[in-house]
Design an enzyme around this catalytic site. Structure first.
Site, PDB file in Angstrom:
ATOM      1  N   SER A  64       0.832  -1.203   0.000  1.00 48.69           N
ATOM      2  CA  SER A  64       0.000   0.000   0.000  1.00 48.69           C
ATOM      3  C   SER A  64       0.864   1.249   0.000  1.00 48.69           C
ATOM      4  CB  SER A  64      -0.916   0.020   1.229  1.00 48.69           C
ATOM      5  OG  SER A  64      -1.733  -1.115   1.267  1.00 48.69           O
ATOM      6  N   GLN A  65       0.273   2.343  -0.473  1.00 46.05           N
ATOM      7  CA  GLN A  65       0.915   3.665  -0.423  1.00 46.05           C
ATOM      8  C   GLN A  65       1.178   4.024   1.046  1.00 46.05           C
ATOM      9  OE1 GLN A  65      -1.658   6.447  -2.359  1.00 46.05           O
ATOM     10  NE2 GLN A  65      -0.559   8.234  -1.571  1.00 46.05           N
TER      11      GLN A  65
END
Ligand code: SAH
Length: 213
Positions: A64-65
């Site tokens: 994930s970011q």
């Protein structure tokens, strides 16, 4: 760029960036500063490890970011020694962040190869984390109930089985939707009473049923 000193500098800059984007929880910011995201990536991606973007990992999945990791972690308002269940181990990075925040983390992944890979990385970086190969829709009954549950894949609807594994007063943060997801926080007020809050749109890989060998 692969020099540890440069990577540390890039990590500091990332944390400053996260503060500007509204992350204020000191436990989250300290964890993002201490956990080396590049360790969860293949070395050809290290030069991008501290950009605020999702990146590819094994089995066509994504890490994930950083903003999303920080945002979900902040929504959980983690307390030291919280028992937290994560659905979607992926790279193991989110689990390591929660561990660095002082939580006792249990994490479930459905892909056998990804599970093995992230287990070996977590064993080195965050050895307290318990990893499990399973279908996250079923949770991880063996260690239930949990103080908090975090789902890091897009659930088509609120996974009700997981709510059963939450303590009264506990919270689940889960992105809900197909294609794009609304970030939801559900607080278990009583066995049959839940409070729902929503926090904007995100895009996650889908939450899918069954283990993949
Ligand atoms: N938390 C991860 C994000 C990985 S992407 C990280 O920090 O890198 C989401 C992960 O959820 C993928 O690895 C995907 O395989 C997994 N996943 C999807 N459906 C699942 C399910 N039903 N049970 C467990 N894991 C699931």
């Amino acid at each position: 760029m692969q020099d540890e000193y440069l990577l540390k500098g890039a990590r500091k800059a990332l944390v400053e960036n996260l503060k500007k984007k509204g992350i204020t929880d000191e436990l989250v910011l300290n964890a993002m500063l201490s956990v080396e995201r590049h360790q969860f990536l293949e070395s050809f991606l290290w030069h991008k490890a501290y950009e605020d973007i999702p990146l590819p990992i094994y089995c066509d999945q994504t890490i994930s970011q950083p903003y999303t990791v920080a945002f979900q972690s902040q929504l959980l308002s983690v307390k030291k020694d919280d028992k937290i269940l994560e659905i979607g181990t992926g790279s193991g990075y989110q689990a390591a962040i929660l561990d660095a925040m002082g939580a006792k983390v249990f994490t479930v992944e459905r892909y056998a190869s990804l599970y093995k890979h992230s287990k070996s990385i977590l064993n080195k970086i965050a050895p307290r984390v318990i990893t499990y190969l399973g279908d996250g829709f079923k949770g991880f009954q063996q260690y239930a109930p949990y103080d908090k549950i975090i789902v890091t894949c897009g659930a088509p609807e609120i996974p009700t089985k997981l709510l059963e594994q939450l303590k009264i007063g506990g919270m689940m943060v889960v992105p809900v939707g197909v294609g794009e997801q609304i970030m939801m926080r559900i607080t278990k007020m009583a066995d049959d009473d839940f409070k729902q809050e929503s926090f904007g749109l995100f895009v996650f890989v889908p939450m899918l049923e069954n283990i993949v060998k």
